[in-house]
Design an enzyme around this catalytic site. Structure first.
Site, mmCIF file in Angstrom:
data_model
loop_
_atom_site.group_PDB
_atom_site.id
_atom_site.type_symbol
_atom_site.label_atom_id
_atom_site.label_comp_id
_atom_site.label_asym_id
_atom_site.label_seq_id
_atom_site.Cartn_x
_atom_site.Cartn_y
_atom_site.Cartn_z
ATOM 1 N N ILE A 1 0.705 -1.094 -0.167
ATOM 2 C CA ILE A 1 -0.241 -0.177 -0.438
ATOM 3 C C ILE A 1 0.677 1.376 0.069
ATOM 4 O O ILE A 1 0.511 1.971 -0.031
ATOM 5 C CB ILE A 1 -0.876 0.177 1.628
ATOM 6 N N HIS A 11 6.706 -12.140 5.659
ATOM 7 C CA HIS A 11 5.844 -11.361 4.650
ATOM 8 C C HIS A 11 7.212 -11.116 3.893
ATOM 9 O O HIS A 11 8.155 -10.920 4.693
ATOM 10 C CB HIS A 11 5.223 -10.559 4.153
HETATM 11 P P1 5GP Z 1 7.172 -4.156 7.736
HETATM 12 O O1 5GP Z 1 7.416 -3.244 8.310
HETATM 13 O O2 5GP Z 1 6.210 -5.431 8.162
HETATM 14 O O3 5GP Z 1 8.260 -5.776 6.935
HETATM 15 O O4 5GP Z 1 6.041 -4.461 6.016
HETATM 16 C C1 5GP Z 1 5.303 -4.541 6.292
HETATM 17 C C2 5GP Z 1 4.385 -3.670 4.412
HETATM 18 O O5 5GP Z 1 2.992 -3.990 5.191
HETATM 19 C C3 5GP Z 1 4.768 -2.073 4.894
HETATM 20 O O6 5GP Z 1 5.521 -1.929 3.825
HETATM 21 C C4 5GP Z 1 3.021 -1.296 4.675
HETATM 22 O O7 5GP Z 1 3.512 -0.365 3.905
HETATM 23 C C5 5GP Z 1 2.476 -3.007 4.012
HETATM 24 N N1 5GP Z 1 1.179 -1.830 4.738
HETATM 25 C C6 5GP Z 1 0.434 -1.920 6.003
HETATM 26 N N2 5GP Z 1 -0.990 -2.111 5.744
HETATM 27 C C7 5GP Z 1 -0.778 -2.626 4.244
HETATM 28 C C8 5GP Z 1 -2.314 -2.993 4.024
HETATM 29 O O8 5GP Z 1 -3.415 -2.935 4.433
HETATM 30 N N3 5GP Z 1 -2.490 -3.269 2.059
HETATM 31 C C9 5GP Z 1 -1.210 -3.683 2.152
HETATM 32 N N4 5GP Z 1 -1.381 -3.957 0.614
HETATM 33 N N5 5GP Z 1 0.254 -3.457 2.306
HETATM 34 C C10 5GP Z 1 -0.506 -3.108 3.228
#
Ligand code: 5GP
Ligand code: ZN
Length: 114
Positions: free
Chosen positions: A31, A100
């Site tokens: 997103i 992820h």
């Molecule tokens: P992290 O910071 O945990 O490695 O990555 C989480 C990712 O999830 C971030 O890059 C963030 O932009 C993405 N993200 C968070 N909420 C959502 C959402 O509701 N939809 C999508 N498509 N991505 C999301």
């Protein structure tokens, strides 16, 4: 897990732009993209992080990486290249606690990361 954002995306109760799905994993565009291509690849089952994986998750982990490679081809970034990132825990910068892979590409990516 009922209060997990990515479990809700797997269940389609929260919409996301799907890129690929199979019996074990789902891929969708981030997103808040950090590069022209920024797709997330997640297991359908709730796994908190890389740190929580068990020996029995070997097939799942293999599939996640294979789908990362497939997504890069689908998105046209296999050449000239891309980066796969798995932020893990607080110091790793993880903000969503459902495992992820980030698949990032479409521009030159600096190294080392901040
Ligand atoms: P992290 O910071 O945990 O490695 O990555 C989480 C990712 O999830 C971030 O890059 C963030 O932009 C993405 N993200 C968070 N909420 C959502 C959402 O509701 N939809 C999508 N498509 N991505 C999301
Ligand atoms: Zn989850």
């Amino acid at each position: 897990m009922s209060d997990c954002l990515f479990c809700k995306i797997v269940a389609r109760t929260i919409p996301a732009p799907l890129v690929y799905e199979d019996d074990l994993v789902v891929a969708f565009d981030d997103i808040n993209p950090q590069a022209p291509i920024h797709t997330l690849v997640i297991p359908r089952k709730h796994v908190v992080s890389l740190a929580e994986l068990q020996d029995s998750d070997a097939e799942l982990l293999g599939r996640l990486l294979l789908v990362g490679s497939k997504v890069a081809k689908l998105k046209g970034i296999a050449e000239p290249g891309y980066r796969v990132v798995v932020n893990t825990g607080s110091h790793g910068g993880q903000s969503v606690f459902h495992l992820h892979l980030h698949v990032l590409g479409g521009r030159h990516l600096a190294w080392p990361p901040g």
